[in-house]
Design an enzyme around this catalytic site. Sequence first.
Site, short mmCIF file in Angstrom:
data_model
loop_
_atom_site.label_atom_id
_atom_site.label_comp_id
_atom_site.label_asym_id
_atom_site.label_seq_id
_atom_site.Cartn_x
_atom_site.Cartn_y
_atom_site.Cartn_z
N LYS A 50 0.77 -1.26 -0.03
CA LYS A 50 0.13 0.10 0.05
C LYS A 50 0.93 1.24 0.06
CE LYS A 50 -3.78 -2.18 2.24
NZ LYS A 50 -4.57 -2.51 3.60
N GLN A 94 -4.84 -1.35 9.51
CA GLN A 94 -4.73 -2.43 9.07
C GLN A 94 -5.34 -3.82 9.82
OE1 GLN A 94 -3.43 -3.24 5.98
NE2 GLN A 94 -3.89 -5.55 6.34
N ASP A 117 -11.43 3.02 4.21
CA ASP A 117 -11.65 1.69 4.08
C ASP A 117 -13.15 1.56 4.07
OD1 ASP A 117 -9.75 -0.17 3.64
OD2 ASP A 117 -9.16 -0.24 5.86
#
Length: 281
Positions: A50, A94, A117
Amino acid sequence: MTATILNGKKLAQAIREKLKLEISKQNITPQLAVVIIGNDAASSIYVHSKEKACLEVGIKATTYHLETTITTQDLINLITKLNNDTNVNGILVQLPLPAHLNTQEILSQIDPQKDVDGFTALNVGLTLQKHPQAFIPCTPKGILRLIKEVHSDLNGLNAVVVGRSQIVGIPTAHLLLNSNCTVTIAHSKTKDLANICQKADILIASVGKANFFSKEYIKEGATVIDVGINRTENGITGDVKYEEVIEKAGYITPVPGGVGPMTIAMLLENTYEAYLKQKQL
Ligand code: NDP
């Protein structure tokens, strides 16, 4: 018939190039804060890719690597700090988090405007409402983008989503429903799964079990989206028995090179959109 491969790597690359151009044309630097806890090898690999992808398109990624011993409160304090930092446009925590941390409580602290997200309750609701301000979760958004590459009209197609997680199955099902598919969600308690899958014009395989879906699950000519990432002794494999299903499906995503790269491209896109929304551009 032999399926056409739905090349997520190629499509993701095109999306990244377009983003890179937009970001450089506008002379801006969107910023993403990535929070990772502990030393899980898979999570570290994801975070590294990422960061690399961000750098390539002109997004500044700052990673906060925290000890496994961190408390829920300390993590919430960090998120509050990032929420208040006007230079930070997107926040990504994460997953999975270590068991002693309360994932729902932590994710709910992220400012919905920075929730790239799409996991906060507000963004989940806005996604259901097809609201233009919604941040759509990256993997489901990438899956839909791949499907739309080959189905310009989804009206009335039978879509079967196998898996009902909050990050993949459920939002993917909602996106397909909002695109006028007739959607079935299956899970571990579903009876006669193969029979249900055989009716799918579009099959989303997201159970997290290597080579679970054999050709008996597939309708001739179906579009098969393999979300699974499974580490086996033969390397990374998807949930679909690729070699036999490719002979029956109409379209199929490979693993790797299918949904995975699209997930990262959508994260970049969401971070760019977060910047634009926050600056009211
Ligand atoms: P979860 O473990 O959270 O969910 C798995 C789902 O599969 C559950 O709903 C479960 O049902 C269902 N399931 C398990 N076994 C069966 C079975 N025998 N028959 C039918 N359904 C079953 O996984 P995620 O949704 O987080 O991830 C799924 C896969 O996708 C994983 O391999 C993951 O690594 C991968 N992934 C890939 C991404 C990418 O970018 N390519 C991103 C995110 C995930 P129940 O609810 O009843 O337990």
